[in-house]
Motif scaffolding. Structure first.
Motif, PDB file in Angstrom:
ATOM      1  N   LYS A   1       0.761  -1.165   0.018  1.00 51.21           N
ATOM      2  CA  LYS A   1      -0.001   0.043   0.082  1.00 51.21           C
ATOM      3  C   LYS A   1       0.829   1.247   0.035  1.00 51.21           C
ATOM      4  O   LYS A   1       0.476   2.242  -0.681  1.00 51.21           O
ATOM      5  CB  LYS A   1      -0.951   0.088   1.156  1.00 51.21           C
ATOM      6  CG  LYS A   1      -1.993  -1.204   1.202  1.00 51.21           C
ATOM      7  CD  LYS A   1      -3.044  -0.910   0.000  1.00 51.21           C
ATOM      8  CE  LYS A   1      -3.859   0.453   0.508  1.00 51.21           C
ATOM      9  NZ  LYS A   1      -4.923   0.590  -0.559  1.00 51.21           N
ATOM     10  N   ARG A   2       1.984   1.478   0.722  1.00 52.03           N
ATOM     11  CA  ARG A   2       2.820   2.567   0.834  1.00 52.03           C
ATOM     12  C   ARG A   2       4.056   2.641  -0.194  1.00 52.03           C
ATOM     13  O   ARG A   2       4.306   3.657  -0.660  1.00 52.03           O
ATOM     14  CB  ARG A   2       3.263   2.643   2.423  1.00 52.03           C
ATOM     15  CG  ARG A   2       2.453   2.923   3.266  1.00 52.03           C
ATOM     16  CD  ARG A   2       1.956   4.098   3.642  1.00 52.03           C
ATOM     17  NE  ARG A   2       2.997   5.000   3.866  1.00 52.03           N
ATOM     18  CZ  ARG A   2       2.662   6.283   3.710  1.00 52.03           C
ATOM     19  NH1 ARG A   2       1.603   6.974   3.770  1.00 52.03           N
ATOM     20  NH2 ARG A   2       3.708   7.222   3.906  1.00 52.03           N
ATOM     21  N   PHE A   3       4.487   1.596  -0.625  1.00 49.02           N
ATOM     22  CA  PHE A   3       5.387   1.499  -1.508  1.00 49.02           C
ATOM     23  C   PHE A   3       5.288   0.801  -2.823  1.00 49.02           C
ATOM     24  O   PHE A   3       6.445   0.617  -3.547  1.00 49.02           O
ATOM     25  CB  PHE A   3       6.812   0.840  -0.797  1.00 49.02           C
ATOM     26  CG  PHE A   3       7.131   1.507   0.414  1.00 49.02           C
ATOM     27  CD1 PHE A   3       7.827   2.726   0.258  1.00 49.02           C
ATOM     28  CD2 PHE A   3       7.035   1.151   1.672  1.00 49.02           C
ATOM     29  CE1 PHE A   3       8.357   3.488   1.449  1.00 49.02           C
ATOM     30  CE2 PHE A   3       7.219   1.632   2.897  1.00 49.02           C
ATOM     31  CZ  PHE A   3       8.045   3.018   2.710  1.00 49.02           C
TER      32      PHE A   3
ATOM     33  N   TYR B   1       8.593   4.810  10.169  1.00 49.81           N
ATOM     34  CA  TYR B   1       9.196   6.023   9.519  1.00 49.81           C
ATOM     35  C   TYR B   1       9.875   6.000   8.345  1.00 49.81           C
ATOM     36  O   TYR B   1      10.106   7.186   7.840  1.00 49.81           O
ATOM     37  CB  TYR B   1      10.146   6.643  10.710  1.00 49.81           C
ATOM     38  CG  TYR B   1       9.538   7.149  11.949  1.00 49.81           C
ATOM     39  CD1 TYR B   1       8.743   8.219  11.924  1.00 49.81           C
ATOM     40  CD2 TYR B   1       9.419   6.335  13.001  1.00 49.81           C
ATOM     41  CE1 TYR B   1       7.940   8.578  12.978  1.00 49.81           C
ATOM     42  CE2 TYR B   1       8.861   6.728  14.415  1.00 49.81           C
ATOM     43  CZ  TYR B   1       7.863   7.833  14.302  1.00 49.81           C
ATOM     44  OH  TYR B   1       7.424   8.407  15.379  1.00 49.81           O
ATOM     45  N   THR B   2      10.137   4.967   7.679  1.00 50.55           N
ATOM     46  CA  THR B   2      10.989   4.793   6.672  1.00 50.55           C
ATOM     47  C   THR B   2      10.067   5.629   5.326  1.00 50.55           C
ATOM     48  O   THR B   2       8.955   5.251   5.229  1.00 50.55           O
ATOM     49  CB  THR B   2      11.502   3.566   6.164  1.00 50.55           C
ATOM     50  OG1 THR B   2      12.396   3.795   4.870  1.00 50.55           O
ATOM     51  CG2 THR B   2      10.250   2.528   5.746  1.00 50.55           C
ATOM     52  N   THR B   3      10.759   6.068   4.458  1.00 52.02           N
ATOM     53  CA  THR B   3      10.101   6.640   3.213  1.00 52.02           C
ATOM     54  C   THR B   3      10.749   5.983   2.047  1.00 52.02           C
ATOM     55  O   THR B   3      10.495   6.554   0.867  1.00 52.02           O
ATOM     56  CB  THR B   3      10.378   8.224   3.075  1.00 52.02           C
ATOM     57  OG1 THR B   3      11.759   8.454   3.022  1.00 52.02           O
ATOM     58  CG2 THR B   3       9.319   8.870   4.391  1.00 52.02           C
ATOM     59  N   SER B   4      11.652   5.073   2.172  1.00 49.82           N
ATOM     60  CA  SER B   4      12.549   4.530   1.183  1.00 49.82           C
ATOM     61  C   SER B   4      11.963   2.998   1.123  1.00 49.82           C
ATOM     62  O   SER B   4      11.913   2.272   2.093  1.00 49.82           O
ATOM     63  CB  SER B   4      13.748   4.299   1.424  1.00 49.82           C
ATOM     64  OG  SER B   4      14.432   3.445   0.574  1.00 49.82           O
ATOM     65  N   TYR B   5      11.651   2.448  -0.309  1.00 50.00           N
ATOM     66  CA  TYR B   5      11.023   1.214  -0.536  1.00 50.00           C
ATOM     67  C   TYR B   5      12.260   0.118  -0.313  1.00 50.00           C
ATOM     68  O   TYR B   5      11.847  -0.970  -0.088  1.00 50.00           O
ATOM     69  CB  TYR B   5      10.391   1.306  -1.911  1.00 50.00           C
ATOM     70  CG  TYR B   5      11.431   0.953  -3.116  1.00 50.00           C
ATOM     71  CD1 TYR B   5      11.934  -0.010  -3.587  1.00 50.00           C
ATOM     72  CD2 TYR B   5      11.899   2.034  -3.398  1.00 50.00           C
ATOM     73  CE1 TYR B   5      12.829  -0.112  -4.565  1.00 50.00           C
ATOM     74  CE2 TYR B   5      12.711   2.374  -4.790  1.00 50.00           C
ATOM     75  CZ  TYR B   5      13.367   0.876  -5.356  1.00 50.00           C
ATOM     76  OH  TYR B   5      14.099   1.013  -6.209  1.00 50.00           O
ATOM     77  N   LEU B   6      13.435   0.559  -0.464  1.00 51.98           N
ATOM     78  CA  LEU B   6      14.662  -0.152  -0.440  1.00 51.98           C
ATOM     79  C   LEU B   6      14.821  -0.582   1.339  1.00 51.98           C
ATOM     80  O   LEU B   6      15.048  -1.813   1.639  1.00 51.98           O
ATOM     81  CB  LEU B   6      15.916   0.281  -0.867  1.00 51.98           C
ATOM     82  CG  LEU B   6      16.084   0.342  -2.322  1.00 51.98           C
ATOM     83  CD1 LEU B   6      17.296   1.288  -2.976  1.00 51.98           C
ATOM     84  CD2 LEU B   6      15.964  -1.017  -3.088  1.00 51.98           C
TER      85      LEU B   6
END
Length: 308
Positions: free
Chosen positions: A149-151, A205-210
């Motif tokens: 959903k987020r990434f 809190y992460t905004t990175s898909y990696l």
């Protein structure tokens, strides 16, 4: 065999009622197999052998996941869901029939109590089992939901992570049993829960898909250390309580499986971070309780039973 029948029939009943009933059928088979497998391992292997054997079982299961996953990937081009479910179920039924031809292990173990009951002396095992079940649900439900959903992870992306997880775990799991024998359950579970706190904070809190994908792999890896909860119980339990304790552990684990997804799903709709904050809280509770673990030093219950 019940598990295999449920899987094999699933493809023939593609409706809500049909899938609910076939899922119930294979679930009954699976939940008979789970505690039986664990209790028999703890009964027939010593306290030094059991961690190694349980870890090897997980390693073999990871290899099975890889083989079947690759098989389904190629079979999907020429088979539909109905045929793939039927083939998978038939393989499990054949495995069950093969099991019926095996000679039981020698009767050197203590006769087991058949009833399900709670005992005050095992309270720490019960609590850790409940917290492990809750933590597992956050991983199974909300970690994947976050990735999708987020990434915007695709089916191929989730499948790739699934394969990566199982390849790593095939090689990593045998080390866990040896580490338990060398360092003890308290140290390994401390590593698991400390790592779990960091993973859930990062999910939130992460905004990175990696980074999110890497946390998913690390989360899967850390969860394998939970075998220490079962080996801890083996060391503190009366020999006749092993089977009942494993069944009770499965029951407690599935109380979490009912409650956590429901409550977490409602809270997700308020803010997706909340289920992961709950995971952090579970990690802190587990970490604190783990410091209370104490096992009898130098006492090998299975060897004592066999010798008597």
């Amino acid at each position: 065999m019940v598990l295999g029948c449920g899987i094999g029939l699933a493809g023939f009943f593609p409706s809500l009622v049909g899938l609910s009933l076939t899922t119930l059928l294979w679930s009954i088979g699976f939940h008979a197999y789970g505690p039986l497998s664990q209790s028999l391992t703890l009964q027939h292997f010593s306290t030094r052998e059991a961690p190694v054997v349980l870890s090897r079982f997980r390693s073999i299961a990871a290899l099975g996941n890889i083989v079947v996953g690759v098989g389904i990937y190629f079979l999907a081009a020429s088979m539909g869901y109905t045929e793939m479910f039927a083939l998978s179920g038939a393989m499990v039924v054949v495995a069950g029939l093969w099991g019926l031809t095996r000679r039981p292990a020698p009767g050197t173990t203590v006769p087991q109590k058949k009833k399900l009951y709670l005992r005050r002396r095992y309270w720490l095992f019960y609590l850790l089992t409940f917290l492990e079940g809750s933590r597992r649900q956050i991983f199974v439900v909300f970690a994947v939901f976050l990735l999708v959903k987020r990434f915007d992870f695709s089916v191929q992306g989730i499948t790739a992570l699934f394969v990566i997880n199982n390849v790593i775990n095939y090689f990593f799991n045998p080390m866990i049993g040896r580490a338990i024998n060398r360092f003890g359950e308290r140290q390994l579970l401390t590593v698991e829960y400390a790592g779990m706190i960091g993973v859930f904070f990062t999910y939130a809190y992460t905004t990175s898909y990696l980074v999110a994908g890497a946390m998913y792999v690390l989360d899967f890896l850390l969860f394998n250390l939970s075998v220490g909860v079962q080996t801890y119980y083996q060391k503190i339990a009366a020999p006749e309580d092993i089977a009942s304790g494993m069944a009770m552990g499965f029951t407690i684990n599935h109380i979490a499986a009912v409650v956590v997804p429901l409550v977490g799903g409602l809270l997700w709709m308020v803010d997706y971070k909340i289920p992961f904050f709950i995971g952090v809280g579970l990690g802190l509770c587990s970490l604190a309780l783990t410091q209370l673990l104490r096992t009898p030093g130098g006492k090998d219950r299975t060897a004592t039973v066999a010798g008597s």
